[in-house]
Structures are given as C-alpha cells and as structure tokens.
Design an enzyme around this catalytic site. Structure first.
Site, PDB file in Angstrom:
ATOM      1  N   GLY A  22      -7.733   2.176 -15.343  1.00 24.60           N
ATOM      2  CA  GLY A  22      -8.149   1.165 -14.401  1.00 24.60           C
ATOM      3  C   GLY A  22      -9.655   1.099 -14.230  1.00 24.60           C
ATOM      4  N   VAL A  26     -12.534   4.172 -22.606  1.00 26.60           N
ATOM      5  CA  VAL A  26     -13.339   5.328 -23.005  1.00 26.60           C
ATOM      6  C   VAL A  26     -13.364   5.398 -24.528  1.00 26.60           C
ATOM      7  CG1 VAL A  26     -13.675   7.805 -22.777  1.00 26.60           C
ATOM      8  CG2 VAL A  26     -12.627   6.523 -20.907  1.00 26.60           C
ATOM      9  N   LYS A  41     -17.831   5.572 -21.428  1.00 28.19           N
ATOM     10  CA  LYS A  41     -16.861   4.812 -20.641  1.00 28.19           C
ATOM     11  C   LYS A  41     -17.462   3.451 -20.320  1.00 28.19           C
ATOM     12  CE  LYS A  41     -14.072   6.442 -17.482  1.00 28.19           C
ATOM     13  NZ  LYS A  41     -13.478   7.014 -16.250  1.00 28.19           N
ATOM     14  N   ASP A 134     -11.075  11.052  -5.681  1.00 27.05           N
ATOM     15  CA  ASP A 134      -9.916  10.720  -6.522  1.00 27.05           C
ATOM     16  C   ASP A 134      -9.474  11.949  -7.322  1.00 27.05           C
ATOM     17  OD1 ASP A 134      -7.919   9.080  -7.500  1.00 27.05           O
ATOM     18  OD2 ASP A 134      -9.113   8.361  -9.176  1.00 27.05           O
TER      19      ASP A 134
END
Length: 887
Positions: A22, A26, A41, A134
């Site tokens: 999301g 990469v 990324k 996260d």
C-alpha cells in the site's frame, strides 16, 4: 506504473522488482556512485500532489535516516525525479517475521532474542523522538545478523493516515480480506487510542510490540474479527486468550510482560521500550523463575519442598548477616560533579531542567543552522537529541512523572512526550509574552506572562485558563511571575514585584482556588523547592539553599552557598534546576565566557587587537570609529554595565554605575551620547548618557514591563528605533524623542521582527523576521507605506548598513558574515548575498550585536569568544544536598 530494469532514479539504476504494498513498490537497484546494491521504494502518486505532505515526509525521513542502529533498516536517501518520490534503503536479505509465523510460533529462546532486538531498536528511535506507528510482523525482517525493523515511521509520520471513517484505506495495509472474511494487516496491531483517533506516541508502539510478541509466542493473532467493526471492538474491549493456555511451556514472565504491553489504557502500559528490553533480558536470564513452564510436575514440586528447607536455613543466615551489615557504619553519600558539554552540532545551551526522577536533562539549544529547540539527554547517555516539533519553543518544564515537557509556543501552551510523538496543544492564552510554567502532581499547569501580569492555571489535559494570583496593586505590586508548585500540588510559590524594601523581588505563597496570599520574604531570584527541606535560589551569582517549611510556607534558617558562578539574567532568572532525587543542574555564569575585541578584514584575517580579553557583551562602534561602547559583565555582582574604550589610546572608562544592569549600548549619530537598556529586576527602560560620562542619565522611554532594546538612532537624534517583546513575539517600534514623544509600532505581526536599523539616508529600514519559518533579512520603506524586499536567501539576521548605503551586511545561521550590494533612492534593489568569512560569535544571554562594520565596509570589529569558552556547558551535581549535612 511499474519501473522497468535499467530505469534510473538519480544515481540509482533499477535492477528488478522486490515487492509491492500500500505504501508503494519496492525495487532492487544499484547505487552507481558507491557501487552497492540497495532497495528503492517508489511512493504513491498522491504523496507528490500535496506539498505540505511531501515536506513533512522529507522531515520525517531525515529524522529516520539519523537512526544508526544494527536492528533498524538504514535509510540512505530520499529523492524526487520526474514526479516520482522514492526512498533508498539498505537491502536486507532474509524473511519477514510474518512469513516465519506462517510456519507456527517461535521457540522461547528465539522469541526473547528477537523481541529484545526489536525493543532495543524501538528504544533508540523513541529516544530520538520518532514513533514507528505501524509496528507489525510484516515490518520486521529476520536476517542472519538478527531482526531488522523496516518502514520506520514514514507512512503515518508523513501525514498519510487514513481519514476517520475510512479505516479500510490504511496506506500500510498490504493484504486484502481473506476468503473467510477475517481482516489481516495493520488493524491487528493498532492500539485502542489509534483506533479512537488519538495521536500515536511511544506507548502506541509498545502496544503493537505486545501484540507481535503474543503472535510470536502462540502462532495466533491476539485479536480476531470477521469484520472490521468486530475486529475493532475486540481490540477495544476484549482480552486475548492467555499465552499459557495456548503454549503451556512458555515462560510465565513473558505472559505478564505481554499483558502489560497490551493494556487498553496507555497509562497502564509499560511506558518505554527500554523497560520492555530489560524485562525480556531478565526473562531470558531466568529471573524469578521466568522460564519455568506453567504446569509443574509432581516430581518438580518434591524437589521444591527440599529446596524450601534449604532456603529456610539460608534465610536465617541471611537475617543474621543483614543485622550485622545494618549495624556496620555506612559511608556518607558525597556529591558527584560532572559537566555536560555541547555536542551534535549545538551552538548554544540554556535553561537546564532535570526530570523529577533525576534521570534526564532537558534544555534549550540551537543547532548548527541557528534553529532553536528543546533537547533531551538521559544522564546515563553521552549524547543528546532534539525533540522534533519544538523548534522555537519557550523554556521547557517537566511533568511530575517525568514523561512530558510543557512549554510555550507563542501564546499557546503545548506539551510533548519525551519518549516520542508530536506536540499536543493544551490551551491558548491571552496573556502577553507568556513565559514560565509549573506542573503539579494533580495535573494542573500554573503559568505567568510578563512581570506586570498575574498568574493563571489550566488543567494539563486542556481547558480555559483561570486566574491564580491577584497582585496587591494598592501596595505597589506590579505583577507576579515564576510560579512553583509545592509538593502538595495545591500551594505554590511565586515572585511579585514592587513590594517591600528588598533589592530584588518578594517571595509570596498562594493556594489554588483562594485569594489568600502570604508574604514570605525577599529573595535574589526565582526559587525551587527541594524535598530535602530547602528552597534553592540565587543570590547574585551564587546559588544558595535555605531551610524552608512548606507546610507553614516559612523560612526556618539562614541560606548557605551551594554553587558559585551561576548564570542569572537580570535579577530573577537563575539558570538552575533541582530534582526531588537530589540532582542539581546549572549553567555557569556568563562572566565565565570571556572574549576579545579585534579588527578583521573582509577575508576574515585578523588585523589587530582592539581590547584585551574580558567578559564583553554587546558592542557599538562610534561614528568616527575612534571609540567602542560595550557591555561588560561583572562576575562577582552578576551585573552588566556600559563602558567606553578609546581605541587610539587603549583606555577604557566606565559609563554607568547603577546597581542593576545596563546593557545593549548604541551611539548617537553625532557621537556625543550612548543609549542603553536599564534593567533592575522590574520594568525595563531605554536611557541615554553623555559619552564623556558627565551629567545625569536621561530617560528616553517610559518603563516597559518586558524585554526591550534600542537598535538605531536617526542622524538628528529625534527618532529612536527599538525592539520589544509583546504578546505576539518581538516587534519593532519607533520612539519620538522630541515634542509629544509619541511611540508607535513600525512592525507588528504574529511573527518576530527584530533588530530594525535605518539606512544612512533614513528612507529604508532593514530588519530580521521569521515570517517565512526561519529568520531572514528584509528591507522596507521608512516610515512607509510600501512593499518589502527579502535580502537574505538562506536565513540571516543582525543587518548593518555600510555608511554610504551601498552595501548591507548580515550574519547567516552558520555564523557567516554576508555582504549584499544594494541600491537605494526612489526604489530599492539588492544583489545576491556574498559570503565574506565565518567566525563563531554565538554567546550566552540576551544580546543584540557582536560585530560592527567600519564606515567603508572594509574592516569589521568583532567580539570573538575565546576558545576556552566556546564549549558552553552545564554543571551537574549528584547528591548535592549531602554537603548540607556539614553546614
């Protein structure tokens, strides 16, 4: 659109895809400059479309790139090319923890080792003011060298959080709903406060770490749900099945730790990743039978009965030994002293504040670019770090639990978690120039404004400020300042001005919710209470402790010295802090900062000495360049006076003799008078005196209750430009010195405008302002109206005109002296700034200028700190009160 092999992003050549999620795709790439393989990324397109989001993202990325830790994936670079934003990271070989958990739970030894590495990485980040936001198995890579934490803080730190009501669109969710409808991904690891929309802090990461630990131990997710709503409800209300029920051989200590990490209320959680790491290591070492399986066999219980008998005998022996040791005389604690010096690019230090638990030092510092912010240094560490988001903050104050710092940001009170997280607004204030705060154990913030204001209080969780003190103006009280809560959290101390016959302010005692006050006595500065039974304050430049009864709010003995040469600004602002645990921190007196006056050419080459080393402060060169007026610090009295030095004869003469402070000299255009700021602990006033020393001083302005200083004087002596601090910050004012002597603000905005200086033809005003987010130099017509021109291009301040008006000088944030060609007349034109030379002129205290150009702009008189004073430092004293036993 996917990138094909061979595509180049800056110096990076794409070799092939590695994965997608999301937060972007990469790729494996080669760094053509260093010939190394990296991971690139590519970020989603919506990141590029929002400039403010991109700017915040880049700031977060820079912070993350500073994290040098073996268990954190290194961020090498951030780039933007052809509308594509990308990150360049260390290429980590291995498998994610999520992939490993697909094969079942980890062995206890592997859990403890891996989790300890993750906790250590989090601890490093939190101490740097960065929260991951996260944390989950998919962001943990298992390598041969240990665990690596990925995607640190960037997704949500960049402002990409899903909006309320759109939780399904979390940018970090990389897996869809399963066939059975069970949600997997980020939600599984979100703390309750995140789901409720609160800001994430270090404790949010602790919750996610606990959930991850649970999954590592059981092979199952802690919270389940067939829909998003049921999953969220489970996280908010339910407790997961016990680890021992699912894995009977798991260490009991691990289950206790996991439960503490997953507490619903952040206040009930383990508070720091450092504590989690220590607990994991303790469990790994078998602390308190942490590794014993939950079900114990009968054979084991039999062995334990024997062990109990042996333990009883050992306990009896221990009691005897304890009695012996108790009777043995113990050595008395002795003070331990050490110094905290500048490091990490810091240019200046001030306002040391020791946390109540005595473990951490907070202070104000400027970095190598000249930006000021709050810094924190654990006393068991050799390094300090700034708290992101506190740029331009006022003086910090600790919460009683040592977890937060409160401070003023303009007219707002804010607080910030020391372990990490963004600043949080407590309240807006209406008081001009709010300054100082005290935080009670009951969760109340007590604060002041100017010396002419009363005190107010507000709940630390937010609210509307209410009055807390009521100056007795009938008996001369002009205002209250420097609040300090006593241990009961209800009574407080503060200073009031204009009462009594003492030289300095009067110490008063008050109580929240009451108009009752008690006059305690005269003191030399603001005070702090030490639980050892003393009030600590400064008397001149000496820090003293005086026995004090907080219940009666009365002194019970005479003061005695604790430390000498403590920095005191004015008569009340002593630069020290004491903690209940017995730690003292203070900034040495500014008189210890010695400097010398010397002439330099435009290339930075020293031409000649102008004055021998001494404690010089602001300098002002006479129009004929034969004399220099300067402030001189008296270390014994902790006062500053104005002196005038004849540069031809090499003779210095004292100009002012008041018992207070006279500072910031400014020559009149005819060279006959010197203006200065007079300050004796109350209102400040701009005054002037003949440079010869004859006659009495003249008041140029009425007393003003806050900081002020003169910066420019018209040729005919009729107009004085000054700066003063007001409710919105610093303003530039104009004072007429003839006729009705009117005063008005030339520059008044929500920003800081300072150091206004008239051009030689007096048609233009140069000044510095932070309206762009950093200090820059501007020029506008005087007295106006008209537009304005930005002269500096990469930050600047302290502008000075050449005598013919064809050049403007200023100092850059990197301490460079810059020159800009200008043309004045009907309009204003300026060229590009040119670097002349770099010279460290930063100094302690409140100063207006440390350099002066000659009339032709070919020489510069500089006040240069000596090398011995270039590392301003705090002095730290442990067990400072131990010396009181000998008094």
């Amino acid at each position: 659109m996917p990138l094909l092999p061979g595509t180049r992003l800056g110096p990076y050549e794409i070799l092939g895809p590695l994965g997608a999620g999301g937060m972007g795709e990469v790729y494996k790439a080669r760094d053509s400059r260093l010939d190394r393989t990296v991971a690139v990324k590519v970020l989603p397109e919506h990141l590029s479309l929002q400039p403010e989001v991109r700017a915040r993202f880049e700031r977060e990325a820079r912070a993350v790139s500073s994290l040098n830790h073996p268990n954190i994936c290194t961020l090498h670079d951030v780039g933007h090319q052809d509308g594509v934003d990308y990150l360049v990271m260390e290429l980590v070989e291995g498998e994610t923890l999520a992939a490993r958990l697909d094969r079942g739970p980890l062995a206890p030894a592997e859990i403890l080792r891996t989790a300890s590495e993750i906790a250590d990485a989090l601890d490093k980040a939190h101490r740097g003011g960065i929260v991951h936001r996260d944390l989950k198995p998919g962001n943990i890579m298992l390598t041969k060298g240990g665990a690596k934490l990925l995607d640190f803080g960037l997704a949500r730190g960049a402002g990409l959080d899903a909006p309320a009501g759109s939780l399904t669109q979390s940018p970090t969710m990389s897996r869809p709903l399963t066939a059975e409808g069970s949600i997997v991904g980020t939600f599984q690891y979100m703390a309750p406060e995140q789901l409720e929309g609160a800001e994430a802090d270090a404790r949010t990461d602790i919750f996610a770490l606990g959930v991850t630990l649970y999954e590592m131990a059981t092979g199952r997710r802690a919270f389940e749900g067939r829909t998003q709503a049921s999953l969220i409800a489970s996280i908010l209300k339910e407790e997961p099945r016990s680890i021992s029920e699912l894995q009977p051989l798991s260490p009991p200590g691990l289950e206790r730790l996991v439960k503490a990490c997953m507490a619903k209320d952040p206040e009930e959680r383990v508070q720091t990743a450092h504590d989690v790491k220590l607990q994991l290591r303790w469990i790994a070492e078998g602390g308190s039978q942490a590794g014993v399986p939950a079900p114990v066999s009968a054979r084991r219980r039999g062995r334990e009965r024997v062990a109990c008998a042996v333990a009883a005998v050992a306990a009896a022996a221990a009691v005897g030994l304890g009695i012996f040791l108790f009777a043995w005389p113990r050595p008395a604690p002795v003070p331990v002293r050490f110094v905290v010096t500048r490091s990490g690019g810091m240019r200046s230090l001030s306002w040391p504040r020791v946390s109540p638990d005595g473990l951490t030092l907070a202070f104000l510092a400027t970095d190598s670019t000249g930006r000021g912010s709050i810094w924190v240094r654990p006393l068991n560490s050799l390094t300090a770090y700034p708290l992101p988001g506190t740029e331009g903050a006022g003086r910090p104050y600790w919460s009683p639990d040592s977890r937060f710092l409160a401070y003023f940001d303009g007219p707002q009170i804010k607080k910030i978690a020391v372990a990490g997280g963004p600043p949080m607004l407590v309240c807006n204030t209406t008081r001009p120039a709010p300054c100082d705060i005290s935080w009670s154990k009951g969760g109340v913030l007590l604060f002041d404004g100017r010396a002419s204001d009363s005190l107010e209080f507000v709940p630390a969780g937010g609210g509307t400020p209410q009055p807390a003190s009521f100056p007795d103006r009938r008996h001369g009280a002009s205002g209250d300042a420097w609040p300090y809560f006593l241990p009961d959290g209800k009574h407080f101390l503060y200073l009031t001005y204009g009462m009594g016959t003492t030289k300095g302010p009067m110490l008063m005692g008050g109580e929240l919710g009451s108009k009752k006050v008690k006059q305690i006595g005269g003191v030399g500065s603001r005070v702090e209470y030490a639980p050892q039974g003393y009030l600590v304050y400064a008397s001149d430049a000496t820090l003293v402790a005086r026995p004090f009864d907080p219940g009666r709010m009365a002194f019970t003995g005479e003061p005695f010295p604790v430390a000498e040469h403590v920095n005191v600004l004015g008569d009340d602002n002593a630069d020290f802090s004491v903690s209940p645990s017995g730690v003292l921190a203070y900034l040495p007196n500014a008189s210890t900062e010695r400097s010398e006056l010397a002439w330099f050419d435009r290339g930075g080459r020293e031409l000649e000495k102008a004055a021998p080393p001494d404690a010089y402060r602001d300098i002002s060169l006479s129009p004929d360049e034969t004399r220099v007026a300067y402030g001189l610090q008296d270390g014994r009295q902790n006062t500053e006076d104005i002196w005038v030095r004849d540069l031809k004869r090499g003779v210095s003469t004292r100009l002012t003799f008041d018992t207070g402070n006279e500072l910031q000299p400014l020559w009149s255009a005819d060279g006959n008078r010197v203006a200065y700021t007079a300050f004796s602990g109350g209102p400040l006033q701009l005054r002037a005196k003949l440079a010869s020393g004859a006659g009495q001083e003249e008041a140029l302005t009425a007393p003003y209750p806050d900081a002020t200083g003169s910066t420019s004087w018209s040729r005919d002596g009729s107009t004085l430009v000054f700066q003063r601090r007001a409710a919105t910050g610093w303003d530039v004012g104009i004072q007429s010195l003839t006729g009705d002597r009117k005063q008005f603000l030339q520059l008044h905005s929500p920003f800081n405008e300072m150091r206004g200086r008239l051009s030689p033809d007096e048609k233009w005003l140069a000044y510095q302002s932070n309206e762009s987010g950093r200090m820059e130099v501007y020029v506008q017509p005087f007295p106006g109206p008209g537009g304005k021109w930005q002269v500096s291009s990469a930050g600047g301040g302290d502008p000075k005109w050449r005598a013919d008006g064809k050049e403007l000088f200023f100092r850059s944030p990197a301490q460079e002296l810059m020159a800009v060609p200008v043309r004045t007349g009907a309009g204003f034109e300026s060229g590009s700034p040119v670097r002349l030379f770099q010279k460290e002129l930063e100094s302690a205290g409140f100063q207006l200028t440390r350099y002066a150009p000659s009339a032709n702009g070919q020489r510069f008189l500089l006040n240069v700190p000596l090398s011995s004073s270039s590392q301003a430092a705090f002095n730290i004293v442990l067990n400072w009160a131990a010396e009181t036993k000998r008094k």
